[in-house]
Motif scaffolding. Structure first.
Motif, PDB file in Angstrom:
ATOM      1  N   LEU A 209       0.734  -1.251   0.013  1.00  0.00           N
ATOM      2  CA  LEU A 209       0.074  -0.026   0.001  1.00  0.00           C
ATOM      3  C   LEU A 209       0.802   0.983  -0.129  1.00  0.00           C
ATOM      4  CD1 LEU A 209      -2.739   1.466   0.138  1.00  0.00           C
ATOM      5  CD2 LEU A 209      -2.507   1.276   2.524  1.00  0.00           C
ATOM      6  N   ASN A 210       1.945   1.350   0.922  1.00  0.00           N
ATOM      7  CA  ASN A 210       2.905   2.404   1.010  1.00  0.00           C
ATOM      8  C   ASN A 210       3.534   2.687  -0.273  1.00  0.00           C
ATOM      9  OD1 ASN A 210       3.101   3.770   3.830  1.00  0.00           O
ATOM     10  ND2 ASN A 210       2.543   1.498   4.161  1.00  0.00           N
ATOM     11  N   HIS A 211       4.163   1.556  -0.859  1.00  0.00           N
ATOM     12  CA  HIS A 211       4.797   1.812  -2.107  1.00  0.00           C
ATOM     13  C   HIS A 211       3.892   1.956  -3.251  1.00  0.00           C
ATOM     14  CE1 HIS A 211       7.992   0.218   0.390  1.00  0.00           C
ATOM     15  NE2 HIS A 211       8.956   0.479  -0.489  1.00  0.00           N
ATOM     16  N   ALA A 212       2.934   1.573  -3.282  1.00  0.00           N
ATOM     17  CA  ALA A 212       1.815   1.970  -4.478  1.00  0.00           C
ATOM     18  C   ALA A 212       1.476   3.666  -4.249  1.00  0.00           C
ATOM     19  CB  ALA A 212       0.586   1.039  -4.348  1.00  0.00           C
ATOM     20  N   MET A 213       1.151   4.172  -3.101  1.00  0.00           N
ATOM     21  CA  MET A 213       1.092   5.451  -3.236  1.00  0.00           C
ATOM     22  C   MET A 213       2.014   6.121  -3.634  1.00  0.00           C
ATOM     23  SD  MET A 213      -1.623   5.946   0.180  1.00  0.00           S
ATOM     24  CE  MET A 213      -0.567   4.835   1.324  1.00  0.00           C
ATOM     25  N   THR A 214       3.345   5.836  -3.206  1.00  0.00           N
ATOM     26  CA  THR A 214       4.573   6.662  -3.684  1.00  0.00           C
ATOM     27  C   THR A 214       5.114   6.492  -4.957  1.00  0.00           C
ATOM     28  OG1 THR A 214       6.139   5.086  -2.420  1.00  0.00           O
ATOM     29  CG2 THR A 214       5.080   6.803  -1.131  1.00  0.00           C
ATOM     30  N   ALA A 240       7.167  -1.628 -10.480  1.00  0.00           N
ATOM     31  CA  ALA A 240       7.444  -0.386 -10.354  1.00  0.00           C
ATOM     32  C   ALA A 240       7.756   0.736 -11.649  1.00  0.00           C
ATOM     33  CB  ALA A 240       8.644  -0.028  -9.217  1.00  0.00           C
ATOM     34  N   ILE A 241       8.397  -0.036 -12.285  1.00  0.00           N
ATOM     35  CA  ILE A 241       9.054   0.647 -13.678  1.00  0.00           C
ATOM     36  C   ILE A 241       7.588   1.001 -14.307  1.00  0.00           C
ATOM     37  CG2 ILE A 241      10.027   0.449 -15.873  1.00  0.00           C
ATOM     38  CD1 ILE A 241      12.307  -0.966 -14.641  1.00  0.00           C
ATOM     39  N   VAL A 242       6.712   0.083 -14.457  1.00  0.00           N
ATOM     40  CA  VAL A 242       5.450   0.339 -15.171  1.00  0.00           C
ATOM     41  C   VAL A 242       4.697   1.357 -14.578  1.00  0.00           C
ATOM     42  CG1 VAL A 242       3.442  -0.883 -15.790  1.00  0.00           C
ATOM     43  CG2 VAL A 242       5.545  -2.057 -16.138  1.00  0.00           C
ATOM     44  N   PHE A 243       4.594   1.174 -13.174  1.00  0.00           N
ATOM     45  CA  PHE A 243       3.667   2.302 -12.612  1.00  0.00           C
ATOM     46  C   PHE A 243       4.416   3.463 -12.356  1.00  0.00           C
ATOM     47  CE2 PHE A 243       1.280  -1.680 -11.714  1.00  0.00           C
ATOM     48  CZ  PHE A 243      -0.060  -1.100 -12.005  1.00  0.00           C
ATOM     49  N   MET A 244       5.716   3.513 -12.289  1.00  0.00           N
ATOM     50  CA  MET A 244       6.185   5.079 -12.204  1.00  0.00           C
ATOM     51  C   MET A 244       6.239   5.576 -13.688  1.00  0.00           C
ATOM     52  SD  MET A 244      10.014   4.707 -10.286  1.00  0.00           S
ATOM     53  CE  MET A 244      10.604   3.219 -11.045  1.00  0.00           C
ATOM     54  N   ILE A 245       6.144   4.603 -14.834  1.00  0.00           N
ATOM     55  CA  ILE A 245       5.721   5.439 -16.124  1.00  0.00           C
ATOM     56  C   ILE A 245       4.283   5.929 -16.108  1.00  0.00           C
ATOM     57  CG2 ILE A 245       5.712   4.898 -18.470  1.00  0.00           C
ATOM     58  CD1 ILE A 245       8.106   3.292 -18.316  1.00  0.00           C
ATOM     59  N   SER A 246       3.523   5.083 -15.553  1.00  0.00           N
ATOM     60  CA  SER A 246       2.070   5.492 -15.593  1.00  0.00           C
ATOM     61  C   SER A 246       1.892   6.725 -14.971  1.00  0.00           C
ATOM     62  CB  SER A 246       1.381   4.155 -14.986  1.00  0.00           C
ATOM     63  OG  SER A 246       1.332   3.066 -15.730  1.00  0.00           O
ATOM     64  N   GLY A 247       2.641   7.138 -13.824  1.00  0.00           N
ATOM     65  CA  GLY A 247       2.186   8.344 -13.016  1.00  0.00           C
ATOM     66  C   GLY A 247       2.992   9.372 -13.553  1.00  0.00           C
ATOM     67  N   ALA A 248       3.969   9.182 -14.681  1.00  0.00           N
ATOM     68  CA  ALA A 248       4.761  10.144 -15.126  1.00  0.00           C
ATOM     69  C   ALA A 248       4.130  10.680 -16.722  1.00  0.00           C
ATOM     70  CB  ALA A 248       6.335   9.781 -15.321  1.00  0.00           C
ATOM     71  N   VAL A 249       3.243  10.212 -16.870  1.00  0.00           N
ATOM     72  CA  VAL A 249       2.301  10.492 -18.396  1.00  0.00           C
ATOM     73  C   VAL A 249       1.345  11.295 -17.773  1.00  0.00           C
ATOM     74  CG1 VAL A 249       3.566   8.520 -19.505  1.00  0.00           C
ATOM     75  CG2 VAL A 249       1.017   8.440 -18.561  1.00  0.00           C
TER      76      VAL A 249
END
Length: 482
Positions: A209-214, A240-249
Motif C-alpha cells: 500500500l505504501n509503495h503503491a502510493m509513492t 515499479a517501472i511500469v507504474f512509475m511511467i504510468s504516473g509520469a505521463v
C-alpha cells in the motif's frame, strides 16, 4: 489586491481537511499497538483549530478569486499544508527537530522524496503511512493545480496544454472541475492496481500500500532504509517501472483514451519522447555496464531501467548505489535529473514538452538560417506553437537553471561541498529525491546537512513544484501594487 478573504478561507479549509487526514495514521498505530497515536491526535487538533479559526475569520459572500489572488492562494496553500504536515514528525516519539520535520513534510508533499529519516525499518507504522499519504495527496494535488490553475496563469508554456481549449474535450469534460474528478478516479485506480501487483509479487500488504502510493505519485518514500534494494526482486522492480511511467505521463490522456476523445497515450508527442528517452538511456547504460563486466546485459538492464526511470520520473527510488558505476554513470544521472516527466503528470522536473519545444526552436532557427525567405511554422503534434509559448518556455528554462544556481550557492554558503550543493539544488528544484555523492546520494540521506540548508532545500522544493514563476511573481512590486 483581489478578494484576500477568500485566500484565508481556502487555506483554512485545506488545513481542516489536513487535520482529518491526520486521523488516518491513528488506525495504523492502534492496529500495530505502537503507542504513537497521540502525536497524530495532537497534530490534528492543532491543525483543525487553526484551520477552523481561519475559516471563521474570513467569511465572505464574495468568493470569487481574482487573477492575482490565485497566485497567493496557490503558494500559501502549499506552504501552509507543508508547515502543518510537519507536526506529526515533530511530536512523534521519533523526536525530530522542526527543521527536520518541515524538510520531511515538504519533501513528501512536493513528492520530492528526499529524506532525513533513518531506521525506517523500525519506525512506527503510523509515521510511515503519514509519509506515504503526504506524497500521494501531493501527487494528485499538483495535477489538479496544473490542470485547473497553472494554465490560466500562463506558467512556462503550460497554456499549450489547456485541455479544455480543444473542441473535442469541450464536448466531453467542459470544466476543469470535471477534469480534476476524472483524473482523480484514474489516479485512485492506478494506485489500487499497483498495490495489488506488489502484493502478488510478494510484498506484505502494508509495504504494498505504501509503495503503491509513492510509486504512482512518482514520489519515492519507502518503508525501508534500503528502498527497493530491500526486496531484491526483479519482478517487483519491473512492476515499479511500469507504474512509475504510468504516473509520469499526462493523466488526462487516460481519460481521453478511455472515452475515445482527443489524443491517445501513444499519440501524444510528449509520451513518445518520454518513452524514447527512457528506453534509449537504459539500453545504452546497460550495454556500457555489461561491457565493463559489472553485470550480464539483462541484469544490467534491470538495474539501469529501474534507476533511470526513477530519476527521470523524479520518483527517487533506488535499487542499488548507481554512483558506484563510475564517473560516466554519475554524469549521466546528473543530466537525467533535469529532465522530468510529462506535463499534467505527478512528476516534477523541467518536463519533456519544454525540451521538445526548445529542440523545435533550434531546428526552426537552423532552417531559417538556410532558407531566410521561407516562413517557418512551429508545430507540436497537431498544434501550432505561438511565439508567446516559445518565449514562455525559454523564459521558464532560464529561470529554472538560474534558480538552481542560486540555491546551489546558498547551500555552498552553509559549507556543503560542490557535488553535494549542486546535486542537492538540482534535486530540490526538480523534485527528484536523492542527490549525488557520498552524503546525499542514493546510499545516503540529507540528515547530516545543517538546519539552514534543509530549510533552503524545503523552500526550493516548493519553488520547483509550483513551476517557479507562480512563486517568483509574488516578489514583484507590481504584484502588491493596488
Amino acid at each position: 489586491m483581489d478578494n484576500t478573504k477568500v485566500v484565508g478561507l481556502v487555506v483554512g479549509a485545506l488545513l481542516v481537511a489536513l487535520s482529518v487526514l491526520m486521523l488516518v495514521p491513528i488506525l495504523a498505530e492502534l492496529v500495530a499497538n505502537s503507542g504513537d497515536w497521540q502525536a497524530f491526535l495532537g497534530s490534528a487538533v492543532i491543525t483543525g483549530f487553526v484551520g477552523g479559526a481561519l475559516m471563521l475569520a474570513n467569511q465572505t459572500e464574495d468568493r470569487d478569486l481574482g487573477h492575482r489572488a490565485t497566485f497567493l492562494v496557490t503558494v500559501l496553500s502549499w506552504l501552509s499544508v507543508g508547515a502543518f504536515s510537519a507536526l506529526p514528525f515533530a511530536l512523534s516519539r521519533v523526536g525530530m527537530s522542526y527543521p527536520d520535520a518541515f524538510f520531511e513534510a515538504m519533501s513528501g508533499f512536493t513528492t520530492t522524496g528526499a529524506t532525513v529519516m533513518t531506521g525506517l525499518d523500525m519506525t512506527p507504522p503510523g509515521l510511515l503511512l503519514w509519509r506515504s499519504l503526504l506524497q500521494w495527496v501531493g501527487g494528485i494535488g499538483i495535477i489538479v493545480t496544473a490542470v485547473a490553475i497553472l494554465p490560466f496563469l500562463r506558467v512556462g508554456g503550460m497554456q499549450l496544454f489547456r485541455t479544455e481549449s480543444t473542441d473535442r474535450s469541450d464536448k466531453v469534460l467542459p470544466r476543469p472541475g470535471q477534469i480534476a474528478v476524472a483524473i482523480g478516479e484514474v489516479y485512485l485506480l492506478l494506485t489500487l492496481l499497483c498495490a495489488l501487483a506488489y502484493m502478488l509479487a510478494g510484498m506484505l500488504p502494508f509495504d504494498a500500500l505504501n509503495h503503491a502510493m509513492t510509486t504512482v505519485a512518482t514520489a519515492g518514500y519507502s518503508t525501508h532504509d534500503a528502498s527497493f534494494a530491500h526486496f531484491d526482486s526483479a519482478v517487483i522492480e519491473w512492476i515499479a517501472i511500469v507504474f512509475m511511467i504510468s504516473g509520469a505521463v499526462p493523466l488526462v490522456l487516460y481519460v481521453h483514451t478511455a472515452r475515445g476523445t482527443g489524443e491517445t497515450l501513444w499519440g501524444d508527442p510528449q509520451v513518445r519522447g518520454f518513452l524514447v528517452i527512457l528506453a534509449s538511456v537504459s539500453i545504452v547504460m546497460a550495454l556500457w555496464l555489461a561491457a565493463r563486466g559489472d553485470y550480464s546485459f539483462f541484469t544490467a538492464l534491470r538495474y539501469t531501467a529501474f534507476n533511470v526511470t526513477s530519476i527521470v520520473t523524479t520518483t527517487g527510488f533506488a535499487s542499488t548505489d548507481y554512483t558506484a558505476w563510475g564517473s560516466f554513470a554519475v554524469m549521466a544521472f546528473l543530466f537525467l535529473m533535469f529532465i522530468g516527466g510529462c506535463t499534467g503528470s505527478t512528476s516534477g522536473g523541467m518536463k519533456i514538452f519544454r525540451l521538445q519545444v526548445l529542440a523545435m526552436l533550434l531546428r526552426t532557427q537552423i532552417r531559417q538560417t538556410l532558407y531566410p525567405h521561407v516562413a517557418q511554422t512551429l508545430r507540436y503534434g497537431n498544434r501550432t506553437v505561438s511565439r508567446d509559448i516559445v518565449f514562455s518556455v525559454a523564459l521558464f528554462v532560464f529561470v529554472y537553471l538560474a534558480s538552481m544556481v542560486v540555491v546551489a550557492m546558498a547551500l555552498a554558503a552553509f559549507g556543503l561541498d560542490f557535488i553535494t550543493a549542486l546535486s542537492s539544488a538540482i534535486t530540490s528544484i526538480a523534485n527528484v529525491g536523492p542527490g549525488l555523492g557520498p552524503i546525499v546520494g542514493p546510499a545516503g540521506n540529507f540528515a547530516p546537512l545543517p538546519d539552514g540548508a534543509k530549510i533552503v532545500m524545503a523552500l526550493a522544493m516548493l519553488l520547483g513544484r509550483l513551476e517557479l514563476l507562480t512563486v517568483l511573481v509574488m516578489f514583484s512590486k507590481d504584484y502588491w501594487r493596488e
